[in-house]
Design a protein around this motif. Structure first.
Motif, mmCIF file in Angstrom:
data_model
loop_
_atom_site.group_PDB
_atom_site.id
_atom_site.type_symbol
_atom_site.label_atom_id
_atom_site.label_comp_id
_atom_site.label_asym_id
_atom_site.label_seq_id
_atom_site.Cartn_x
_atom_site.Cartn_y
_atom_site.Cartn_z
ATOM 1 N N TYR A 50 0.841 -1.187 0.000
ATOM 2 C CA TYR A 50 0.000 0.000 0.000
ATOM 3 C C TYR A 50 0.885 1.249 0.000
ATOM 4 C CZ TYR A 50 -3.866 -3.081 1.194
ATOM 5 O OH TYR A 50 -4.812 -4.070 1.178
ATOM 6 N N ARG A 51 0.297 2.336 -0.447
ATOM 7 C CA ARG A 51 1.003 3.614 -0.445
ATOM 8 C C ARG A 51 0.055 4.686 0.079
ATOM 9 N NH1 ARG A 51 5.091 6.244 -4.214
ATOM 10 N NH2 ARG A 51 4.788 8.450 -3.777
ATOM 11 N N CYS A 52 0.529 5.509 1.000
ATOM 12 C CA CYS A 52 -0.267 6.581 1.585
ATOM 13 C C CYS A 52 -0.304 7.770 0.631
ATOM 14 C CB CYS A 52 0.317 7.009 2.927
ATOM 15 S SG CYS A 52 -0.561 8.384 3.701
ATOM 16 N N GLU A 53 -1.503 8.251 0.325
ATOM 17 C CA GLU A 53 -1.669 9.405 -0.561
ATOM 18 C C GLU A 53 -1.281 10.706 0.132
ATOM 19 O OE1 GLU A 53 -2.569 9.564 -3.739
ATOM 20 O OE2 GLU A 53 -2.990 7.442 -4.030
ATOM 21 N N SER A 75 3.091 9.601 1.367
ATOM 22 C CA SER A 75 3.820 8.780 0.393
ATOM 23 C C SER A 75 4.529 7.570 1.004
ATOM 24 C CB SER A 75 4.822 9.624 -0.396
ATOM 25 O OG SER A 75 4.155 10.637 -1.091
ATOM 26 N N HIS A 76 4.211 7.234 2.226
ATOM 27 C CA HIS A 76 4.798 6.051 2.865
ATOM 28 C C HIS A 76 4.278 4.787 2.176
ATOM 29 C CE1 HIS A 76 6.379 3.465 5.964
ATOM 30 N NE2 HIS A 76 5.179 2.953 6.188
ATOM 31 N N GLU A 77 5.168 3.829 1.966
ATOM 32 C CA GLU A 77 4.788 2.549 1.370
ATOM 33 C C GLU A 77 5.036 1.443 2.389
ATOM 34 O OE1 GLU A 77 7.090 2.285 -2.209
ATOM 35 O OE2 GLU A 77 5.816 3.709 -3.266
ATOM 36 N N CYS A 92 -2.711 4.963 7.890
ATOM 37 C CA CYS A 92 -1.314 4.836 7.462
ATOM 38 C C CYS A 92 -0.470 4.570 8.704
ATOM 39 C CB CYS A 92 -0.866 6.125 6.787
ATOM 40 S SG CYS A 92 0.923 6.237 6.515
#
Length: 107
Positions: free
Chosen positions: A3-6, A9-11, A24
């Motif tokens: 997953y990636r935080c909108e 930008s953390h993945e 997140c």
């Protein structure tokens, strides 16, 4: 699959693959899966002044709500500094009628 935080930008790869994350893990935002809304373009003083002036010239004395509706202005309340500036720039006058309703007009 990760997953990636909108927001930040953390993945990351979730511990439980079966369940979608609720926040997140880095920024703790519950809106991690939604992009930020773009800010609405701010109205400049000159644009605001011109819209108010045009509206009052065509319609005569109006309340702020009527001006806002006719000129399609986004502000619920006018910026007091801008209103005072318009009193000097375009000779804006604000007067209360017998019922205490403030009407705007150009002198």
């Amino acid at each position: 699959m990760g997953y990636r935080c909108e927001r930040c930008s953390h993945e990351w790869i979730p511990r439980d693959i079966e369940q979608e994350p609720t926040v997140c893990p880095k920024c703790k935002s519950p809106y991690w899966d939604r992009p930020r809304k773009k800010p609405t373009s701010m109205l400049t003083y000159e644009d605001f002044r011109d819209k108010v002036q045009r509206t009052l010239k065509h319609s005569g004395p109006l309340t702020w709500t009527e001006i806002r509706t006719i000129a399609k202005l986004p502000e619920k309340f006018p910026n007091n500094q801008w209103v005072h500036r318009m009193e000097k720039d375009i000779a804006l006058k604000r007067n209360k009628d017998a019922h205490g309703i403030i009407k705007w007009k150009i002198a």
